[in-house]
Design a protein around this motif. Structure first.
Motif, PDB file in Angstrom:
ATOM      1  N   ILE A 291     -30.812   9.811 -25.425  1.00 16.29           N
ATOM      2  CA  ILE A 291     -32.273   9.852 -25.309  1.00 16.29           C
ATOM      3  C   ILE A 291     -32.674   9.554 -23.868  1.00 16.29           C
TER       4      ILE A 291
ATOM      5  N   SER B 206     -32.058  12.584 -21.792  1.00 17.56           N
ATOM      6  CA  SER B 206     -33.051  13.609 -22.148  1.00 17.56           C
ATOM      7  C   SER B 206     -34.393  13.288 -21.508  1.00 17.56           C
TER       8      SER B 206
ATOM      9  N   LEU C  72     -33.023  17.820 -25.316  1.00 19.75           N
ATOM     10  CA  LEU C  72     -33.818  17.154 -26.348  1.00 19.75           C
ATOM     11  C   LEU C  72     -33.365  17.596 -27.735  1.00 19.75           C
TER      12      LEU C  72
ATOM     13  N   SER D 264     -31.880  15.111 -30.387  1.00 21.39           N
ATOM     14  CA  SER D 264     -32.553  14.976 -31.688  1.00 21.39           C
ATOM     15  C   SER D 264     -31.556  15.122 -32.823  1.00 21.39           C
TER      16      SER D 264
ATOM     17  N   ILE E 152     -29.916  11.864 -33.101  1.00 23.14           N
ATOM     18  CA  ILE E 152     -30.698  10.858 -33.836  1.00 23.14           C
ATOM     19  C   ILE E 152     -30.578  11.112 -35.329  1.00 23.14           C
ATOM     20  N   TYR E 153     -30.740  12.385 -35.690  1.00 21.70           N
ATOM     21  CA  TYR E 153     -30.623  12.738 -37.104  1.00 21.70           C
ATOM     22  C   TYR E 153     -29.259  12.299 -37.646  1.00 21.70           C
TER      23      TYR E 153
ATOM     24  N   ALA F 168     -35.118   5.487 -30.200  1.00 22.61           N
ATOM     25  CA  ALA F 168     -35.770   6.392 -29.246  1.00 22.61           C
ATOM     26  C   ALA F 168     -36.517   5.605 -28.176  1.00 22.61           C
TER      27      ALA F 168
ATOM     28  N   ILE G  27     -40.914  12.584 -26.902  1.00 20.84           N
ATOM     29  CA  ILE G  27     -39.612  12.152 -27.429  1.00 20.84           C
ATOM     30  C   ILE G  27     -39.800  11.362 -28.715  1.00 20.84           C
TER      31      ILE G  27
ATOM     32  N   VAL H 127     -40.623  13.833 -31.476  1.00 19.91           N
ATOM     33  CA  VAL H 127     -39.436  14.597 -31.888  1.00 19.91           C
ATOM     34  C   VAL H 127     -38.459  13.687 -32.633  1.00 19.91           C
ATOM     35  N   ALA H 128     -38.334  12.441 -32.168  1.00 18.65           N
ATOM     36  CA  ALA H 128     -37.449  11.490 -32.861  1.00 18.65           C
ATOM     37  C   ALA H 128     -37.938  11.251 -34.281  1.00 18.65           C
TER      38      ALA H 128
ATOM     39  N   ALA I 206     -36.876  14.055 -36.317  1.00 22.09           N
ATOM     40  CA  ALA I 206     -35.434  13.992 -36.579  1.00 22.09           C
ATOM     41  C   ALA I 206     -35.119  12.972 -37.656  1.00 22.09           C
ATOM     42  N   CYS I 207     -35.958  11.944 -37.748  1.00 23.68           N
ATOM     43  CA  CYS I 207     -35.733  10.896 -38.761  1.00 23.68           C
ATOM     44  C   CYS I 207     -36.200  11.338 -40.138  1.00 23.68           C
TER      45      CYS I 207
END
Lengths: 235, 804
Positions: free
Chosen positions: B424, B427, B690, B694, B697-698, B737, B777, B780-781, B784-785
């Motif tokens: 992150i 990114s 990114l 992402s 993160i996922y 994030a 970010i 987007v995070a 992704a969650c």
């Protein structure tokens, strides 16, 4: 003397699990009443539906048929979110595997259901301290579960179950993962809580601990086959 | 070797059995390695590869400089060049050249050819021989022997189909016959201009050899054996001091500046390319981190197997090698995919950079680039696999066998979380860089050029000297052309100028300028102001506002008093708040005293990112020029009138070629090509980064949820509502994030300073960009969650009752 309404009234409770084309009748037409101050033991062979009955009592699941009234409120058709709210206020769980959360301290574990209830911080702190004192674990407030023995973890689990002063305590094989000495210790704790007015429903295999309960229900193949009356009058 | 092959085969089997993991890992590495390979191929061609000259490190470009006049790299006068060549001992030789346009006739339509006149020793100085025939030699500089030319490889192929019999062929340039004596090799890159079509001998005229102030020539030198660049600077400083003493009128204040040829050929491309290479490196780092934490989870799942292998006698290094084999296979596949991607990527980069990248035609995937890709793949294999392999192989085998999980799940999770915070952070840095460049580009595009570019067509015409021998003929041609063009259907107005804004082609120079006082002559230190010749209606056609006074008109003839139009910047500099119109000025270059008849608005002549400088314009009728750009404002699409303009030129003189026919919107777009190149590429890298982060993160959160399903069930049993568990996962993801953004913020504050020279009207630490990217970010995070959070909310609390 006027009759006292039962704390728990289950009537015609059935639970059917559907997996692909197979239907499993875990419970069939179970009627059960538990009064305030009762100490009920639930027993039966493996696969008889004890865990299912406990999960329905604890509002972890909903019955397929029948009605469940808890403290005068029908609860059998609540949504998952509503059941969670009732659980946080009315039910205290004691699990066989303790189920303390490893990343949280003893204090944080006991506080957890109080947080879910939305209690303010000071009240949570006071209730937590009282519960831990009751089980003799106040001196391990800031320790982590990994630093405790099995017996100590179960005592913390008991504190977590009683901290919020629930209407009923549900214990699923509370001594199953303990040696006999620690098992005795936990059973003594439960006896003490019962003597203090707690209503307890306990699933157990162990015939030694059946005697601790006032009443025993036997399940077989999902049906209630016996419901022994209490040994003495409930005050 | 046998066991190594067995490990590799086992790795391939394992990857085939996990198609989801394998596809994600290979795609991620393909993106990372592909981006790096494509950019490296550009960096290699433009910055790293030696120009195709002999010992290029000894080649130096020289200019004249006058720091007091802020002229740091000016062309050299013929006389000064001759003296440098005579007096220098540090340089083995010096050669000169000058760009020169010629009209080629007799080979189809007349066409303007970009050519260069060069000293006879230039090619030997560069150490380059022709592919066919011979190069220009010293003897070709002699009058009578200079009717020869050398073709570029591209011109030879395009116009003569690579005919090997081209040598000796006679071509007509400006109506004069010249003989083709050679063809240069395909990889020859002329230092001054890579698009040169022809080279002709350079012969200095007698006046050029005495007029030291006429500075037109580019100079290159080769250091003599044993001589150094600092020594060359010292010597040239000494020589220029001697010349200033000997010729004070022309040389006082003038020195010499030098630069290595390689640096000059890279031009302004160096910094943006290095920034892009760094950005591509960051993308690969993120890709490796992503694959590393996928591998960590995978290794954790294999803990029982590894425990059994250890119990059966496998040592830690053996286990490490077993796990590393998978990374090697993934890196190889990623490398192959990256190379395939690079082939396409190189085309995109070359196309985006063609307008401004030197050596863009040399950008390709070749053996060096493949070697880079192989090295990147090898490093990737280590980066992705070493940590997970070590961690898994050093776990307690007994615990691994008993519990099926060796390294504690929380330990693996922690390492993955550290990696994702790093991803992150990186990114964030890339996105902030891209955001700053995009804002800068947007600022540029919105910049007022000072004129109205829409519906403007422009054609640059250079009249051949042999045919248009005097001012009268030059002026008559352009006057006639403008009259005919103005009468054409679809034309609103037309004008002409020596140098159109944003146009690299044109006659652009500066002359001394001063406000006329008591003295009738210009002081020797008079500032030099950009000088342009314009026809009547030029400003109206271009849409440059007339702030006061009048445009050039019929009354401004050769036999009438001299007039000049200045821009607002010049008026402010010399007249401040006083009125400039009607004032008289002195202009060098033989022009003398002129009256200011108008002030016009400022035009961003040098580019949208250049501040408008002071400019003066004189009328075409008073100062005819042989090279003008005709500009036409049309009613409709300007390109539709291009054939009309061509026809009007041919109607006057069928032998004339138009050097450049374009529209102003196109010129504007080309002037932004460098900024567009950097913004698009950096933006693409940042978007990829990114996306990959992402995914990371996922992956981390999905892993946490899967590892903590029981805990989630317990929490729900204790009263947590589904929404609370959704929030629990979101909070964890957003916390990662946010920490990553914090780490990235520190890095971005350092790194974005590198962009300072590339930004327009936005600072490297622009708060809006930083805050905007942080929010992006986090959003987007959150997305992704979403899936892991939804899974957590759906966990059945019954799991709390199930024994382990």
């Amino acid at each position: 003397m006027l009759p006292i309404d039962p704390l728990i009234r289950m009537q015609g409770i059935s639970k059917i699990f559907h997996t692909e084309e197979v239907e499993t009748h875990a419970l069939s037409l179970v009627d059960l009443e538990v009064r305030a101050g009762d100490y009920l033991a639930i027993t039966g062979p493996s696969g008889c539906g004890k865990t299912t009955l406990l999960s329905l009592l604890g509002l972890l699941d909903s019955p397929s048929e029948g009605s469940y009234v808890l403290a005068g409120e029908p609860v059998s058709t609540l949504s998952p979110a509503q059941r969670a709210r009732v659980r946080s206020r009315a039910i205290g769980f004691i699990f066989q595997a303790f189920n303390l959360i490893g990343d949280l301290t003893v204090r944080q574990n006991v506080e957890l259901p109080l947080k879910y209830r939305g209690l303010p911080a000071q009240e949570r702190r006071d209730l937590t301290h009282q519960a831990l004192e009751k089980v003799g674990m106040l001196h391990r407030l800031n320790h982590y579960p990994a630093q405790l023995s099995g017996g100590q973890q179960q005592r913390v689990a008991v504190a977590r179950a009683v901290a919020g002063r629930p209407l009923v305590l549900l214990a699923d094989e509370p001594t199953g993962n303990l040696d006999s000495r620690n098992g005795e210790m936990v059973m003594d704790l439960l006896a003490g809580l019962h003597a203090g007015g707690a209503t307890i429903c306990m699933v157990t295999h162990d015939s030694r601990y059946l005697a601790a309960a006032l009443r025993t229900v036997h399940l077989f193949d999902g049906r209630l086959v016996s419901n022994e009356p209490p040994r003495r009058e409930v005050a | 070797m046998g066991s190594l092959m067995a490990d590799l085969r086992y790795a391939v089997r394992g990857l085939v059995k996990s198609p989801g993991f394998s596809v994600v890992a290979v795609l991620t590495l393909t993106l990372g390695i592909g981006a790096n390979t494509a950019i490296f191929s550009t960096v290699d061609a433009v910055l790293l590869r030696d120009p195709p000259f002999q010992e290029p490190g000894r080649l130096v470009v020289l200019w004249e400089q006058n720091p007091t006049q802020e002229r740091l790299r000016e062309p050299v006068s013929a006389a000064n060049f001759r003296d440098w060549r005579k007096e220098s001992r540090v340089f083995q030789d010096l050669a000169a050249w000058v760009p020169w346009g010629h009209t080629l006739t007799g080979e189809g339509e007349p066409q303007e050819i970009e050519s260069v006149r060069v000293s006879g020793t230039l090619f030997s100085l560069l150490g380059v021989g022709p592919r066919l025939g011979r190069a220009i030699l010293a003897e070709d500089e002699q009058p009578g022997r200079d009717q020869v030319l050398v073709l570029s490889h591209a011109f030879w192929v395009q116009h003569f189909a690579a005919d090997p019999r081209i040598i000796g062929r006679v071509l007509r340039l400006d109506d004069a016959p010249l003989t083709v004596i050679g063809v240069m090799p395909a990889d020859f890159r002329f230092p001054g201009n890579e698009r040169v079509a022809m080279w002709l001998p350079l012969t200095f005229s007698p006046s050029e050899l005495v007029t030291r102030s006429e500075r037109r020539f580019q100079v290159i030198g080769r250091l003599a054996a044993g001589q150094s660049y600092p020594r060359a600077r010292e010597e040239m400083a000494t020589i220029s001091s001697r010349l200033a003493l000997a010729h004070p009128a022309s040389n006082t204040g003038w020195g010499v500046s030098l630069a290595p040829l390689r640096e000059v050929m890279a031009g302004t491309a160096r910094r943006p390319l290095l920034i892009l290479l760094g950005a591509a490196g960051f993308v690969l780092l993120i890709a490796c981190a992503n694959v590393a934490h996928l591998s960590l989870a995978r290794a954790a799942h294999r803990a029982r197997e590894l425990g059994i292998r250890a119990a059966l006698g496998a040592g830690q290094l053996r286990l490490t090698r077993l796990l590393l084999a998978e990374s090697v296979v993934l890196a190889c596949l990623g490398g192959l995919g990256g190379v395939a991607l690079a082939f396409g990527g190189v085309d995109v980069v070359a196309k985006l950079g063609a307008a401004h990248l030197p050596a863009w035609s040399m950008v390709r995937v070749d053996a060096r680039v493949l070697g880079f890709a192989a090295a990147a793949s090898a490093l990737t294999a280590l980066a992705c696999g070493l940590a997970p392999a070590f961690r898994a192989s050093w776990s307690d085998p007994r615990a691994s066998i008993e519990r099926g999980s060796g390294a504690s799940a929380s330990g693996v999770s922690q390492l993955r979380q550290i990696l994702i915070v790093g991803e992150i952070g990186i990114s964030f840095i890339l996105l902030v860089g891209a955001g700053l460049l995009l804002r800068s580009f947007d600022n540029l595009v919105r910049e007022d050029p000072g004129f109205q570019p829409s519906r403007l067509l422009a054609a640059t015409i250079f009249l051949p000297e042999h045919k248009y021998k005097d001012d009268i003929q030059e002026e008559a041609f352009f006057a006639t052309l403008l009259e005919r063009v103005r009468g054409a259907p679809g034309v609103l107005t037309a004008g002409a100028v020596t140098s159109l804004p944003l146009n690299p082609l044109g006659i652009d120079y500066a002359l001394p300028f001063e406000v006329a006082g008591e003295s009738a002559s210009l002081p020797s230190d008079a500032p030099r102001i950009d000088f342009r010749v314009a026809s009547p209606d030029y400003f109206r056609t271009l849409g440059v506002p007339l702030l006061g006074g009048r445009d050039f008109g019929e009354r401004d003839r050769d036999n009438t008093p001299r007039v000049v139009i200045i821009n607002r910047a010049l008026a402010q500099r010399f007249f401040g708040s006083t009125f400039a119109i009607g004032r008289h000025v002195l202009i060098g270059g033989g022009i003398g005293r002129a009256e200011i008849v108008a002030v016009v608005g400022d035009v961003r002549h040098g580019g949208l990112d250049a501040r408008p400088g002071p400019e003066m314009y004189v009328p075409l009728a008073q100062y005819p020029h042989g090279g003008m750009t005709v500009v036409v404002r049309t009613r409709g699409d300007p390109s539709a009138l291009a054939p009309v303009l061509k026809d009007q030129v041919r109607a006057i003189d069928p032998t004339l070629a138009i050097s450049q026919l374009t529209t102003l919107p196109q010129l504007l777009s080309e002037s932004l090509s460098r900024q567009r190149f950097t913004s698009i590429l950096l933006g693409s890298f940042a978007a990829v980064a990114l996306g990959v982060a992402s995914l990371g993160i996922y992956g981390v959160l999905a892993y946490i949820v899967s590892q903590r399903t029981r805990e989630i069930g317990v929490r729900m049993a204790l009263g947590a509502r589904p929404l609370m568990m959704l929030e629990w996962v979101l909070r964890r993801g957003l916390a990662l994030a946010a920490i990553g953004v914090g780490v990235g913020l520190a890095g971005a504050l350092l790194v974005t300073r590198l962009l300072a020279g590339l930004l327009h009207e936005v600072t490297p630490h622009d708060p809006t960009t930083f805050v905007g990217i942080a929010i992006l970010i986090l959003v987007v995070a959150s997305l992704a969650c979403a899936v892991p959070a939804a899974h957590a909310a759906r966990v059945d609390p019954m799991v709390a009752l199930r024994s382990e």
